[in-house]
Design a protein around this motif. Structure first.
Motif, short mmCIF file in Angstrom:
data_model
loop_
_atom_site.label_atom_id
_atom_site.label_comp_id
_atom_site.label_asym_id
_atom_site.label_seq_id
_atom_site.Cartn_x
_atom_site.Cartn_y
_atom_site.Cartn_z
N TYR A 48 18.37 -8.03 -14.85
CA TYR A 48 18.30 -7.41 -16.17
C TYR A 48 19.09 -6.33 -16.12
N PHE A 49 19.78 -5.74 -15.05
CA PHE A 49 20.99 -4.80 -15.47
C PHE A 49 21.99 -5.61 -15.54
N TYR A 50 23.06 -4.68 -16.62
CA TYR A 50 24.15 -5.62 -16.81
C TYR A 50 25.25 -5.09 -15.86
N GLY A 51 25.68 -6.18 -15.25
CA GLY A 51 26.49 -6.03 -14.00
C GLY A 51 25.89 -6.59 -12.65
N ILE A 52 24.54 -7.02 -12.69
CA ILE A 52 24.05 -7.32 -11.54
C ILE A 52 23.67 -9.00 -11.61
N GLY A 53 24.15 -9.70 -10.68
CA GLY A 53 23.89 -11.38 -11.06
C GLY A 53 22.69 -11.56 -9.64
N SER A 54 22.62 -12.79 -9.47
CA SER A 54 21.97 -13.17 -8.59
C SER A 54 22.26 -12.86 -7.08
N THR A 55 23.56 -13.10 -6.96
CA THR A 55 24.27 -12.83 -5.48
C THR A 55 23.85 -11.10 -5.10
N THR A 56 24.10 -10.36 -6.25
CA THR A 56 24.08 -8.92 -5.82
C THR A 56 22.68 -8.62 -5.82
N SER A 57 21.67 -9.07 -6.46
CA SER A 57 20.35 -8.70 -6.45
C SER A 57 19.77 -9.24 -5.12
N ASN A 58 20.29 -10.13 -4.73
CA ASN A 58 19.87 -10.65 -3.42
C ASN A 58 20.33 -9.93 -2.18
N LYS A 59 21.57 -9.09 -2.08
CA LYS A 59 22.06 -8.35 -1.10
C LYS A 59 21.33 -7.18 -1.34
N ILE A 60 21.00 -6.69 -2.60
CA ILE A 60 20.18 -5.35 -2.68
C ILE A 60 19.10 -5.60 -2.15
N CYS A 61 18.29 -6.51 -2.23
CA CYS A 61 16.85 -6.99 -1.65
C CYS A 61 17.04 -7.19 -0.29
N ASP A 62 18.13 -7.50 0.51
CA ASP A 62 18.15 -7.60 1.92
C ASP A 62 18.52 -6.32 2.46
N GLN A 63 19.10 -5.35 1.67
CA GLN A 63 19.57 -4.09 2.05
C GLN A 63 18.35 -3.22 2.35
N LEU A 64 17.53 -3.39 1.40
CA LEU A 64 16.22 -2.50 1.32
C LEU A 64 15.04 -3.31 1.89
N SER A 65 15.30 -4.37 2.43
CA SER A 65 14.23 -5.29 3.41
C SER A 65 13.09 -5.54 2.49
N ILE A 66 13.36 -5.94 1.17
CA ILE A 66 12.03 -6.37 0.19
C ILE A 66 12.34 -8.00 0.59
N HIS A 67 11.03 -8.17 0.31
CA HIS A 67 10.53 -9.80 0.92
C HIS A 67 10.98 -10.48 -0.50
#
Length: 124
Positions: free
Chosen positions: A21-40
């Motif tokens: 929902y953030f402008y500038g964040i797509g699926s790849t970036t959101s998945n990297k953020i989740c991996d970085q923060l260890s979110i399932h």
């Protein structure tokens, strides 16, 4: 609804989907953020703890998203227009910039590129 950095995020969505929902964040970036923060991958926003939300907001605050990114794109377009490059002239004429056809399918480019011209003329 979770309000994070000026954007309302739906509670019932997956975290990776809600970040888009953030402008500038797509699926790849959101998945990297989740991996970085260890979110399932199947975790929803409701299930996040306060510490995870705080770490998520810290990561997003360090990124170039929303208004900063929009301003940066606008500055790039205006730079090209000011130095009179081919790309800048195409933006100024509301035509496709990246080599697309103009005979048939230039409707979206005329809408999008014309928006920059109209906004700058009224603000000057």
């Amino acid at each position: 609804m979770l309000h994070l950095l000026g954007v309302n995020l739906p509670d019932r969505k997956l975290v990776s989907t809600a970040l888009q929902y953030f402008y500038g964040i797509g699926s790849t970036t959101s998945n990297k953020i989740c991996d970085q923060l260890s979110i399932h991958k199947q975790c929803k926003l409701v299930e996040l703890s306060e510490a995870q939300i705080n770490s998520l907001s810290n990561v997003l605050a360090n990124m170039n998203i929303e208004t900063d990114l929009k301003r940066q794109v606008r500055e790039h377009v205006m730079h090209h227009r000011s130095i009179n490059t081919y790309v800048g002239r195409r933006h100024a004429m509301s035509l496709p910039v990246r080599g697309q056809r103009t005979r048939n399918n230039a409707k979206n480019a005329k809408k999008l590129n014309g928006r920059w011209v109209q906004r700058r003329m009224f603000s000057s």
